[in-house]
Design an enzyme around this catalytic site. Structure first.
Site, mmCIF file in Angstrom:
data_model
loop_
_atom_site.group_PDB
_atom_site.id
_atom_site.type_symbol
_atom_site.label_atom_id
_atom_site.label_comp_id
_atom_site.label_asym_id
_atom_site.label_seq_id
_atom_site.Cartn_x
_atom_site.Cartn_y
_atom_site.Cartn_z
ATOM 1 N N SER A 220 0.820 -1.217 0.000
ATOM 2 C CA SER A 220 0.000 0.000 0.000
ATOM 3 C C SER A 220 0.857 1.271 0.000
ATOM 4 O O SER A 220 1.878 1.362 0.695
ATOM 5 C CB SER A 220 -0.899 0.001 1.230
ATOM 6 N N SER A 222 -0.484 4.089 0.946
ATOM 7 C CA SER A 222 -1.109 4.994 1.935
ATOM 8 C C SER A 222 -0.134 5.434 3.022
ATOM 9 O O SER A 222 -0.147 6.611 3.411
ATOM 10 C CB SER A 222 -2.343 4.343 2.548
ATOM 11 N N LYS A 273 -13.405 -4.872 3.521
ATOM 12 C CA LYS A 273 -14.327 -3.729 3.429
ATOM 13 C C LYS A 273 -15.692 -4.050 4.040
ATOM 14 O O LYS A 273 -16.281 -3.226 4.733
ATOM 15 C CB LYS A 273 -14.460 -3.280 1.986
ATOM 16 N N ASN A 294 -14.367 2.526 3.626
ATOM 17 C CA ASN A 294 -12.916 2.316 3.548
ATOM 18 C C ASN A 294 -12.198 3.016 4.692
ATOM 19 O O ASN A 294 -10.983 3.117 4.689
ATOM 20 C CB ASN A 294 -12.360 2.787 2.194
ATOM 21 N N GLY A 334 -17.143 -1.432 -15.132
ATOM 22 C CA GLY A 334 -16.928 -2.164 -13.876
ATOM 23 C C GLY A 334 -18.048 -1.892 -12.891
ATOM 24 O O GLY A 334 -18.682 -0.826 -12.929
HETATM 25 P P1 NAP Z 1 -13.502 -5.628 -7.456
HETATM 26 O O1 NAP Z 1 -14.568 -5.282 -6.482
HETATM 27 O O2 NAP Z 1 -12.878 -6.962 -7.403
HETATM 28 O O3 NAP Z 1 -14.114 -5.388 -8.933
HETATM 29 C C1 NAP Z 1 -13.371 -5.744 -10.070
HETATM 30 C C2 NAP Z 1 -14.108 -5.272 -11.326
HETATM 31 O O4 NAP Z 1 -13.294 -5.605 -12.444
HETATM 32 C C3 NAP Z 1 -15.457 -5.962 -11.529
HETATM 33 O O5 NAP Z 1 -16.325 -5.052 -12.149
HETATM 34 C C4 NAP Z 1 -15.066 -7.108 -12.467
HETATM 35 O O6 NAP Z 1 -16.144 -7.554 -13.265
HETATM 36 C C5 NAP Z 1 -14.046 -6.417 -13.355
HETATM 37 N N1 NAP Z 1 -13.170 -7.414 -14.000
HETATM 38 C C6 NAP Z 1 -12.209 -8.178 -13.413
HETATM 39 N N2 NAP Z 1 -11.629 -8.973 -14.345
HETATM 40 C C7 NAP Z 1 -12.249 -8.721 -15.524
HETATM 41 C C8 NAP Z 1 -12.108 -9.225 -16.849
HETATM 42 N N3 NAP Z 1 -11.189 -10.156 -17.138
HETATM 43 N N4 NAP Z 1 -12.903 -8.731 -17.818
HETATM 44 C C9 NAP Z 1 -13.828 -7.785 -17.534
HETATM 45 N N5 NAP Z 1 -14.015 -7.279 -16.300
HETATM 46 C C10 NAP Z 1 -13.236 -7.726 -15.317
HETATM 47 O O7 NAP Z 1 -12.289 -4.588 -7.370
HETATM 48 P P2 NAP Z 1 -12.348 -3.043 -6.978
HETATM 49 O O8 NAP Z 1 -12.108 -2.889 -5.538
HETATM 50 O O9 NAP Z 1 -13.576 -2.466 -7.565
HETATM 51 O O10 NAP Z 1 -11.044 -2.484 -7.722
HETATM 52 C C11 NAP Z 1 -10.966 -2.412 -9.126
HETATM 53 C C12 NAP Z 1 -9.684 -1.687 -9.560
HETATM 54 O O11 NAP Z 1 -9.690 -0.354 -9.058
HETATM 55 C C13 NAP Z 1 -8.400 -2.313 -9.006
HETATM 56 O O12 NAP Z 1 -7.416 -2.240 -10.006
HETATM 57 C C14 NAP Z 1 -8.004 -1.411 -7.853
HETATM 58 O O13 NAP Z 1 -6.605 -1.407 -7.612
HETATM 59 C C15 NAP Z 1 -8.480 -0.065 -8.385
HETATM 60 N N6 NAP Z 1 -8.777 0.896 -7.286
HETATM 61 C C16 NAP Z 1 -8.117 2.078 -7.305
HETATM 62 C C17 NAP Z 1 -8.374 3.000 -6.313
HETATM 63 C C18 NAP Z 1 -7.629 4.301 -6.326
HETATM 64 O O14 NAP Z 1 -7.647 4.995 -5.296
HETATM 65 N N7 NAP Z 1 -7.001 4.673 -7.390
HETATM 66 C C19 NAP Z 1 -9.328 2.742 -5.310
HETATM 67 C C20 NAP Z 1 -9.991 1.511 -5.356
HETATM 68 C C21 NAP Z 1 -9.709 0.611 -6.353
HETATM 69 P P3 NAP Z 1 -17.110 -8.751 -12.767
HETATM 70 O O15 NAP Z 1 -18.126 -8.097 -11.891
HETATM 71 O O16 NAP Z 1 -17.673 -9.294 -14.010
HETATM 72 O O17 NAP Z 1 -16.248 -9.721 -12.022
#
Ligand code: NAP
Length: 489
Positions: A220, A222, A273, A294, A334
């Protein structure tokens, strides 16, 4: 009843607030000094502004100290701009004119503080912080004044630099931060300590402890953000990454222990979470709206779950774009945990129409029902770009170790913005392709840095910050060099 030994000879709410928040126990006695008489005399005699500020501080202090044998603090502040002293603006028109005259230029806030004991001045301190107002148009100044309202009339500069809106007016501030606000507290505390006037009434703050809970958590960024801000703000404390095994029982036991150890709060990430929501006694409005948390803040009244993702996404967007950018229609890819915060953040930004596409359509539909959005098929994502102003990727596609997001950007209008919240790597294939087509892009570091700010303010901000914890290029550079070191840029 024993009287407090310390008196503040000032009716200024900000001076009282600075002293109070630094643990001082004091009474307020307003001095009733005719300041205009002293200022006019100084002007007639051609006295310099530093001497005038000192005379005013002494006059106010002595007016009270002569009648009270206790320790008395007096203070005065004069704004000096282009060789002249200024009083508080009389109305919003004058406030606007003053800011317009000061934009792009540097002014000083001369701050004199004195301490009297037994009716005699025993200590004098003078600070002269310098403030450069950034170049602004009259329209920007009007917007600022409309947002903050007549509160600014209580300040000579027509700004309140301790608020985020006020801080955003400045290009550079150098000198004592509390003198900028009206009272140079640290030299005063040092003098009071030497005089034995603090006794047990002033207690050093316990170090702040906070952290991020996850599994894994060691990667992380953070801790870098919070510890950098803590160091900039001179807050004693530490923010650590703490790994806790999956499952509610392990999570609850770890939280019980951190609370017993005096932690102020924690950020919570995968896979905890949902556990954070179950563990909390109370949910903030943001956590209720987003349906996820979070942040957990520990207090004697209980544990409050909050969500800073929406604010983080929104603030990252707002800092990166032109304020007139069109955000009418967004396509969100997503429907996982992060998408919830992103959707709430888009709402904060005034986005009218949000379309969502997710590989698993039922999950997109669930979100659409909750938030009142429209859904399109995952296979239709490229075609759906045709009338969008903003494309947001919240899927994990494009992350190191994952496949790139497969999308044809040719239908995306030329002025549209592309925001990819993935931050490892910073330049995802989507960001690269968008830059190549000339789109404005925002990477995941922006959301990450901005979502940290509410937790930092909540946990480390028990005392006032000497500098405002900003998301700026220095912080970006620090995180980028850490990502480079890890080879994940
Ligand atoms: P999550 O709850 O696991 O959701 C993952 C998402 O990605 C779901 O919509 C999933 O679709 C989709 N996905 C995964 N593999 C896929 C594939 N092969 N093809 C199409 N869709 C796919 O994860 P999350 O917490 O939302 O995080 C998602 C991303 O955001 C991560 O990379 C994380 O590091 C980033 N993030 C960044 C911040 C920031 O502050 N910048 C904050 C939070 C998260 P399905 O529903 O179909 O599985």
């Amino acid at each position: 009843m024993q009287h407090s030994p310390l008196i503040l000879a000032s009716g200024s709410a900000i001076r009282a607030s600075i002293m109070k928040r630094h643990g001082l126990d004091f009474r307020i006695i307003k001095p009733g000094v005719d300041e205009s008489e002293i200022k006019e005399k100084a002007e007639r005699e051609g006295g310099d502004l530093e001497a005038t500020a000192m005379q005013l501080a002494e006059a106010k202090c002595l007016a009270v100290a002569k009648a009270h044998g206790d320790f008395v603090v007096g203070s005065d502040q004069i704004m000096e701009f282009e060789g002249r002293a200024f009083d508080k603006p009389r109305d919003m028109t004058e406030a606007g004119e003053r800011l317009l005259a000061m934009q792009g230029k540097t002014h000083s806030l001369i701050n004199a503080t004195v301490l009297a004991r037994g009716g005699e001045i025993i200590w004098r301190n003078l600070e002269r912080p310098r403030l450069t107002v950034r170049a602004m148009t009259a329209g920007e100044i009007d917007d600022y004044l409309a947002r903050v309202g007549p509160e600014v009339l209580s300040s000579v500069g027509a700004y309140q630099v301790e608020t985020p809106e006020g801080a955003a007016l400045f290009e550079r501030i150098s000198g004592d931060w509390f003198a900028v606000q009206g009272l140079a507290i640290y030299p005063l505390l040092e003098k009071l300590r030497k005089e034995g006037a603090l006794g047990e009434r002033w207690v050093n703050p316990a170090p702040v402890q906070a952290g991020v809970i996850g599994m894994p958590a060691a990667h992380s960024l953070s801790p870098f953000i919070h510890n950098e801000w803590a160091s900039r703000c001179h807050v004693v404390g530490e923010y650590r990454a703490i790994e806790v095994a999956p499952g509610y029982d392990a999570f609850a036991a770890a939280m019980d222990k951190l609370r017993a150890d005096g932690f102020a709060g924690v950020n919570v990430t995968i896979p905890h979470k949902e556990n954070a929501l179950s563990y909390a006694d109370k949910l903030s409005d943001a956590a209720k709206e987003i349906g996820a948390a979070n942040m957990l803040t520990f207090s004697e009244e209980g544990v409050v779950a909050d969500n800073s993702d929406a604010r983080g996404f929104h603030d990252g967007l707002m800092q990166a774009i032109d304020k007139n950018s069109n955000l009418d229609k967004a396509l969100v890819l997503g429907a996982g945990g992060a998408a919830r915060g992103v959707i709430a953040g888009l709402r904060l930004a005034g986005c009218q129409s949000i379309l969502i596409a997710n590989r698993t359509r039922e999950k997109a539909e669930r979100l659409a029902n909750e938030f009142g959005l429209n859904v399109t098929d995952w296979e239709e994502r490229s075609a759906a770009l045709c009338d969008c102003n903003l494309l947001v990727n919240t899927t994990s596609l494009g992350m190191s170790g994952q496949a790139p997001l497969d999308i044809d950007l040719s239908a995306l209008p030329a002025g549209a913005i592309v925001y990819d919240i993935v931050y490892t790597p910073l330049e995802t294939p989507l960001i690269k392709a968008s830059i190549a087509r000339g789109h404005r892009t925002i990477n995941g570091l922006e959301m990450l840095m901005h979502q940290a700010a509410p937790g930092f303010r909540q946990w480390f901000g028990k005392r006032p910050f000497p500098v405002f914890p900003r998301v700026d290029d220095d912080l970006r550079d620090l995180l980028i060099s850490e990502l480079k070191k890890r080879g994940t840029l």
